[in-house]
Write an enzyme that holds these catalytic residues in place. Structure first.
Site, short mmCIF file in Angstrom:
data_model
loop_
_atom_site.label_atom_id
_atom_site.label_comp_id
_atom_site.label_asym_id
_atom_site.label_seq_id
_atom_site.Cartn_x
_atom_site.Cartn_y
_atom_site.Cartn_z
N VAL A 120 0.84 -1.20 0.00
CA VAL A 120 0.00 0.00 0.00
C VAL A 120 0.87 1.25 0.00
O VAL A 120 0.57 2.25 -0.67
CB VAL A 120 -0.96 -0.02 1.20
CG1 VAL A 120 -1.68 1.32 1.32
CG2 VAL A 120 -1.97 -1.14 1.07
N GLU B 261 7.68 6.54 3.40
CA GLU B 261 6.88 5.50 4.06
C GLU B 261 7.57 4.14 3.98
O GLU B 261 7.63 3.39 4.97
CB GLU B 261 5.50 5.41 3.39
CG GLU B 261 4.63 6.64 3.57
CD GLU B 261 3.48 6.68 2.55
OE1 GLU B 261 3.20 5.63 1.95
OE2 GLU B 261 2.89 7.75 2.36
N ASP C 83 -8.88 14.27 -43.74
CA ASP C 83 -7.91 14.35 -42.66
C ASP C 83 -8.18 13.36 -41.52
O ASP C 83 -7.32 13.16 -40.67
CB ASP C 83 -7.92 15.77 -42.06
CG ASP C 83 -7.49 16.82 -43.06
OD1 ASP C 83 -6.50 16.58 -43.78
OD2 ASP C 83 -8.13 17.88 -43.13
N ASP D 68 -2.42 21.68 -41.78
CA ASP D 68 -3.02 21.97 -43.07
C ASP D 68 -2.78 23.45 -43.36
O ASP D 68 -2.50 24.23 -42.46
CB ASP D 68 -4.52 21.65 -43.00
CG ASP D 68 -5.18 21.66 -44.36
OD1 ASP D 68 -4.45 21.58 -45.36
OD2 ASP D 68 -6.42 21.75 -44.42
N ASN E 290 5.96 8.31 -0.63
CA ASN E 290 5.96 6.84 -0.64
C ASN E 290 7.33 6.28 -0.27
O ASN E 290 7.44 5.27 0.41
CB ASN E 290 5.54 6.31 -2.01
CG ASN E 290 4.07 6.54 -2.28
OD1 ASN E 290 3.40 7.26 -1.55
ND2 ASN E 290 3.55 5.96 -3.34
#
Length: 911
Positions: free
Chosen positions: A284, A719, A654, A331, A716
């Site tokens: 997690v 952690e 196109d 174009d 993260n």
């Protein structure tokens, strides 16, 4: 498909077993309908909603969460299961909503292709649905007719067909019936053919149907559109790569933790359960659960900002893709140019005047009568302007807003507008010189003539028609007028049209044509009577050349600077058009898209294989007379070279290239429904400059997404460090799964949303775009994630470890949890800019960030002090002293990031 344009009419009729006078019988038509099917475009099946949903659930990060939820349920941790599954469902809904779009491009094509037509069957003319047409049917065309299928023209009476939607050519095409030579002629040059989806704008004609349904050129485009596979956007590729990287990292760490834990274990079964719970928590911790939601919301907010800049985003990932664009394939007509033929130069007796200079003199010269005392050259220019407007079928008409607009053929409209700008409206000219007869334009003669009664109220003694009661004005192709002319008007006298004068006129014509201009000659002839001679060869004979008019669809004034801005940003601009090579080359050089005379035509592309195109696509920036397949091939060649391609377009032709491109850009004003449905973005003002502005906005959005990834992954990393090192220090589980989810969703989510509205960095359009294969961790971001995450983890773990040593039963876990959360708030403030200090950009320049940080702080206090939340998240109340320690420790991250940016700024200055 057969090359019907090469065959003469008799051969075509013979091959189709038809008759121009009788057409097909009902029995023959029914038989062919069984053989060839209905004249409609067939829609293939699209992606089912279930398959779209499955695509959302098989993402790597989602699979990790599903496994974590299953193991949590097995171990009885139902609170974790509820929260994890809520994340999975939310993510699936967001992804499904983005992707579940019906393929409406084919439906729009089908709408284009079902007119009612006049058909000759059994010798009778009848009206019927175009769906029932078959090869061999004889159809009758008139101005305004929608072309129902592909066909070979049998009769053309001044017939002009607007083919811009199919070929990209801005002018209506004059049709003929004679066979044409040449291999693989571009559609725009097949003047004896008509094509489904185009419109007859002038004259009338008859044609035999040669192809219907999916066998038509429009059907070919529909087939290409269905075959084109949508590529992943750069962001989708990077997030996919990120998910896989995080998955392998999480699995590796979990395996190491469980193996090392079991090697030290005294109670295998008990410790295995503890280690599995630890593994779930680490899984997690490794997954940035808030990332999909924040990215989706960031893209949605970005699309709203782009809408304010007249760019409508149809598909959210396109917002970010714009920031990665390396090539813009544009174009010409209407995007780089104004989509309005405009008189640019007048040539009389070899003297050229540009229209802007003439407009400065308009009040002095062109309000004067033809007989007034003017310098010879200016008398010729005055006559040239007026004659061009009189020999003309276009009109000026006020719209609902009271603005006068020219109605009619674009070339004629340009002449009428030019005269009006000089002070001569067509209505006022016709009051003085009313039209009394005419010889209509034909494609064989390439000219038209109108006869006018001379204005008797003015002194005509010095006018070039020498008091004649009538005057004929003619305009048309220069070579055509030279065939019927004998003299040249020099402003005050007539001179013979001898060989030197003829050569001079032809040289002027060639010079203007080389500049990409459409050139018309204008002539006059005094008449004693308005009656036309019976001998057609005498009707337009003995003409007197006045001069030449050059016109072009001019570039939009803001495009040149936009092309330069794109070049500074490392983005190459290419022109891909169905128009003439000389016109394309002239406009491209004027806009600095190219600085040489190199261009490639559709014929050249047809002779190339894929490798040959890849070899030259980096060097050639102008492509003219191209077909839909060619546009698609160019996009694929660029993508094969690693480019991120933005393709603009407005026509049916196109659509396949728009869909294949990394980002397809359709025109909102002139664009067909087909092109809009195939595109990712629609320009509401049809302006190339808007694309460049959208690219800038895209870069801001991608920068902000990268900032969020750096922000959430550094959290993260912190952690994971806490969860990995803590148990090896002898500590219990430092954080439970719900606390980690809180950090990843709420603590990361609110400031993450605030990052979505962060203004752009300075110099954002002076750096090169991100390469498609460039990692999401490139340009030093990976290193910053690691050191910020390690610092955050060590500070939080250090505080928690010291408190745990002092009192293992105390609030050490809550203190660690709070320090980690608050450290992220300091990180959020510091990484708002990748280079500038928050003190220079201003704390309140992003008020939403200040609000997000305050809200997160209040919510964190609620977790600590509200009893219900304490029980759910297993927290304890902190003393004021402990809370201040957590705040002080967490500020270390903010200070460190600001110092690192200062060092980088100093090193850049010193370089």
């Amino acid at each position: 498909m057969a090359d019907w344009y090469k065959s003469d009419i008799e051969d075509v009729i013979s091959k189709l077993n038809s008759s121009p006078d009788v057409g097909l019988t009902e029995e023959e038509a029914d038989q062919r309908l069984q053989q060839f099917g209905l004249n409609e475009l067939i829609e293939k099946g699209s992606k089912s909603p279930w398959l779209i949903l499955w695509d959302q659930l098989k993402e790597v990060m989602v699979v990790i969460l599903l496994v974590a939820a299953a193991v949590s349920a097995f171990l009885g941790e139902f609170n974790d299961v509820i929260v994890i599954m809520a994340i999975v469902v939310l993510n699936a809904i967001l992804g499904f909503t983005q992707e579940h779009r019906a393929e409406q491009a084919i439906a729009a094509l089908k709408k284009l292709a079902v007119p009612t037509v006049k058909v000759r069957r059994n010798g009778r003319i009848e009206e019927m649905s175009a769906r029932n047409l078959v090869p061999g049917d004889i159809v009758l065309l008139e101005a305004g007719s929608a072309i129902p299928a592909d066909g070979r023209l049998l009769e053309s009476i001044n017939l002009k067909v607007e083919e811009a939607a199919l070929t990209g050519e801005s002018e209506a095409v004059e049709k003929q019936t004679a066979p044409l030579s040449g291999s693989d002629l571009p559609l725009g040059d097949r003047r004896n053919m008509m094509f489904m989806g185009t419109v007859a704008t002038y004259g009338r004609g008859t044609a035999v149907i040669t192809e219907t349904g999916m066998n038509t050129e429009l059907g070919n485009i529909a087939g290409l559109l269905q075959e084109v596979e949508r590529e992943q956007t750069p962001l989708q590729r990077r997030l996919d790569q990120l998910g896989k990287t995080l998955a392998w990292a999480a699995l590796g760490i979990i395996a190491v933790v469980i193996i090392l834990g079991l090697l030290r274990s005294d109670d295998f079964l008990h410790d295995l359960e503890v280690l599995i719970i630890l593994g779930i928590s680490m899984a997690v911790a490794a997954v940035p659960e808030g990332l999909p939601a924040v990215v989706a919301i960031t893209l949605a907010l970005g699309s709203q900002r782009m809408l304010k800049r007249t760019a409508l985003i149809r598909k959210l990932p396109a917002v970010e893709t714009l920031g990665s664009v390396t090539v813009i394939c544009s174009d010409k007509t209407g995007t780089l140019t104004q989509n309005r033929m405009t008189v640019t130069a007048l040539d009389v007796a070899g003297h050229v005047q540009d229209i802007e200079t003439l407009m400065d003199k308009a009040g002095v010269i062109y309000d004067a009568d033809l007989s007034s005392e003017l310098p010879p050259q200016e008398r010729s220019l005055s006559l040239l302007i007026k004659a061009g407007a009189l020999c003309n079928d276009a009109v000026l008409q006020a719209d609902v807003d009271g603005v006068e607009r020219a109605i009619g053929d674009p070339t004629e409209a340009a002449l009428v507008v030019a005269a009006a700008q000089m002070g001569h409206t067509k209505s006022s000219l016709e009051e003085r010189w009313p039209r009394v007869a005419e010889v209509p334009f034909t494609s064989e003669r390439k000219r038209m003539t109108t006869i006018h009664k001379v204005d008797v109220t003015a002194d005509q003694s010095k006018a070039p028609w020498r008091n004649s009661p009538y005057v004929a004005f003619s305009k048309g192709a220069v070579d055509s007028l030279l065939q019927v002319s004998e003299q040249v008007w020099m402003g005050d006298k007539l001179v013979p049209l001898d060989e030197p004068m003829r050569a001079r006129i032809l040289a002027a014509n060639a010079r203007m044509a080389q500049d990409g201009q459409r050139v018309l000659g204008v002539a006059f002839r005094p008449l004693e009577t308005a009656e036309l001679p019976q001998d057609e060869s005498e009707q337009e004979a003995h003409q007197i050349i006045i001069g030449l008019v050059g016109m072009i669809d001019p570039p939009r004034p803001e495009v040149k600077s936009a092309v330069e801005t794109a070049r500074t940003a490392g983005i190459r601009t290419m022109m891909i058009t169905g128009d003439h090579p000389l016109t394309a080359q002239y406009i491209a050089k004027d806009l600095t898209i190219t600085d040489d005379d190199q261009n490639i035509t559709g014929y050249d592309l047809s002779e190339m294989n894929d490798q040959a195109l890849k070899d030259i696509v980096d060097d050639i920036s102008v492509y003219a007379r191209v077909s839909p397949e060619h546009k698609l091939n160019i996009v694929e060649a660029l993508q094969a070279k690693g480019e991120v391609v933005a393709m603009t377009g407005d026509g049916v032709n196109d659509a396949p290239a728009l869909k294949k491109a990394d980002i397809g850009v359709a025109m909102g004003i002139t664009g067909t429904d087909v092109s809009k449905e195939a595109a990712d973005m629609v320009l509401l003002d049809d302006n190339f400059a808007t694309i460049v502005a959208a690219v800038e906005e895209g870069r801001v959005i991608f920068d902000n997404i990268r900032k969020f990834i750096k922000y959430t992954l550094s959290s993260n990393t912190g952690e994971l460090l806490v969860m990995l090192v803590g148990p090896f220090l002898g500590m219990p589980l430092p954080l439970i799964a719900l606390q980690i989810l809180w950090i990843n969703l709420v603590t990361d989510g609110l400031p993450g949303l605030a990052l979505a509205v962060e203004p752009g960095e300075r110099g954002i359009m002076k750096r090169s775009p991100f390469h498609p294969q460039e990692s999401v961790f490139s340009r030093g971001m990976g290193k910053r994630i690691l050191w910020i995450g390690l610092l955050m983890g060590l500070v939080s773990l250090g505080i928690g470890y010291v408190y745990w040593l002092q009192d293992p039963n105390g609030p050490w876990q809550t203190l660690l949890f709070s320090t980690l959360t608050l450290a992220q708030m300091g990180n959020a403030l510091a990484i708002r800019s990748n280079q500038d200090s928050i003190f220079s950009i201003g704390f309140f320049s992003n008020k939403l960030m200040v609000l997000a940080v305050l809200m997160t702080f209040v919510l964190q206090l609620a977790l600590i002090y509200v009893p219900f939340l304490q029980k759910f998240f297993r927290t304890e109340a902190l003393s004021f002293r402990d809370l201040m320690i957590a705040l002080a420790a967490s500020s270390v991250v903010f200070i460190a990031v600001e110092i690192e940016k200062w060092v980088r700024r100093r090193s850049t200055i010193n370089l």
